[in-house]
Scaffold this active site. Structure first.
Site, PDB file in Angstrom:
ATOM      1  CG  LEU A  99      37.748  42.485  39.939  1.00  0.00           C
ATOM      2  CD1 LEU A  99      37.623  43.368  38.702  1.00  0.00           C
ATOM      3  CD2 LEU A  99      39.147  41.878  40.011  1.00  0.00           C
ATOM      4  N   GLY A 106      50.116  43.506  42.940  1.00  0.00           N
ATOM      5  CA  GLY A 106      50.081  44.133  44.257  1.00  0.00           C
ATOM      6  C   GLY A 106      51.111  43.565  45.217  1.00  0.00           C
ATOM      7  N   GLY A 112      41.781  47.400  45.718  1.00  0.00           N
ATOM      8  CA  GLY A 112      43.187  47.119  45.437  1.00  0.00           C
ATOM      9  C   GLY A 112      43.394  46.780  43.970  1.00  0.00           C
ATOM     10  CG  HIS A 113      41.680  43.254  42.233  1.00  0.00           C
ATOM     11  ND1 HIS A 113      40.769  42.700  43.109  1.00  0.00           N
ATOM     12  CD2 HIS A 113      42.669  42.330  42.096  1.00  0.00           C
ATOM     13  CE1 HIS A 113      41.187  41.497  43.475  1.00  0.00           C
ATOM     14  NE2 HIS A 113      42.340  41.253  42.881  1.00  0.00           N
TER      15      HIS A 113
END
Length: 284
Positions: free
Chosen positions: A33, A149, A36-37
């Site tokens: 991770l 995303g 962004g996650h």
């Protein structure tokens, strides 16, 4: 944060939350991770009452066995990051839990032209693997909202198609790509880059920025494409594609002059630095 390794107790928990009139958000990941996650987790927390994250490195979506074997595994750090972000539930299934009958002779999905171009062309079977795992995850989690995303632009379109095929009530929320200060799109695969290649990787962002600027100035697309490809090859990249597409359909949006095409466009790049394949995109 509650950790579930099996679908049955997870489903019971989700049903309890729904019975209490709570909205459930879902962020599927393959771990390793990054911010962004975490941004997806934060978005889910704003829009729903319960946020579920899954970590599962799905073997059926890898074309290359070594890419699967080398995919970063940082589960302990991932758990710490999810707890710090306030994630409510982590679903951490095994391959046997996801594919109890094995991974041979799995179902096929009608994705139409989406699996014939761009990622579909260069990674045959990849999107079938994405659908195989996402169908299972969506069925197990039964979320109200799914957060993904924009960096995986085509994958978001494939999952949207899958939701239609499943007649699923889950809504897909596509969130903006998060970037490092130098423009590189955040990606778990960045962990595999050497320090030197990490510097070179920013060339993709520079190319996308160039494409956007020159498209909006009405420059002839083949000229823009040639410039972008030269930038990449000069930096040591092996290119899969540099393309301009309709942002809604992914069909080529490269009319004789870029300005003739009136719809929303997206520039997409996929290229290798040594054995690490990076993808990125930018709305134009």
């Amino acid at each position: 944060m509650i950790i579930f390794k099996y679908a049955e107790p997870l489903a019971r928990y989700i049903q309890q939350q729904k019975a209490a009139d709570k909205q459930v958000g879902f962020v599927p990941t393959m771990g390793a991770l990054h911010n962004g996650h975490i941004a997806l987790i934060e978005r889910s927390k704003k829009e729903t009452s319960i946020t579920v994250c899954s970590i599962f490195v799905n073997p059926t979506q890898f074309n290359n066995a070594s890419d699967y074997q080398l995919y970063p595994n940082t589960i302990e750090q991932d758990i710490v990051r999810l707890e710090a972000a306030g994630c409510d539930v982590l679903f951490l299934p095994s391959i046997a839990e996801m594919y109890p009958n094995g991974t041979n002779n799995l179902e096929k999905y009608d994705l139409g032209y989406l699996e014939t171009l761009l990622e579909g062309k260069y990674r045959p079977g990849h999107f079938q693997g994405v659908c195989q795992v996402m169908n299972r995850l969506l069925t197990m989690v039964q979320a109200h909202k799914l957060f993904m995303g924009q960096k995986d632009y085509q994958q978001c379109m494939v999952v949207s198609r899958l939701l239609q095929l499943m007649q699923s009530p889950t809504g897909l929320i596509t969130c903006p790509t998060l970037r490092e200060p130098d423009g590189l799109a955040m990606s778990s695969r960045n962990l595999r880059l050497s320090p030197e290649d990490r510097q070179k990787a920013t060339t993709i962002y520079k190319c996308l920025t160039l494409i956007k600027q020159e498209c909006n100035q009405g420059v002839f697309w083949p000229v823009i494409k040639e410039k972008a490809e030269k930038l990449l090859t000069d930096a040591g990249f092996r290119i899969d594609y540099v393309e301009l597409a309709d942002a809604n359909t992914l069909q080529p949006a490269t009319a004789t002059m870029a300005t003739i095409y009136q719809g929303p466009r997206v520039a997409l790049i996929a290229a290798f630095l040594h054995d690490v394949r990076l993808i990125d995109n930018m709305l134009v």
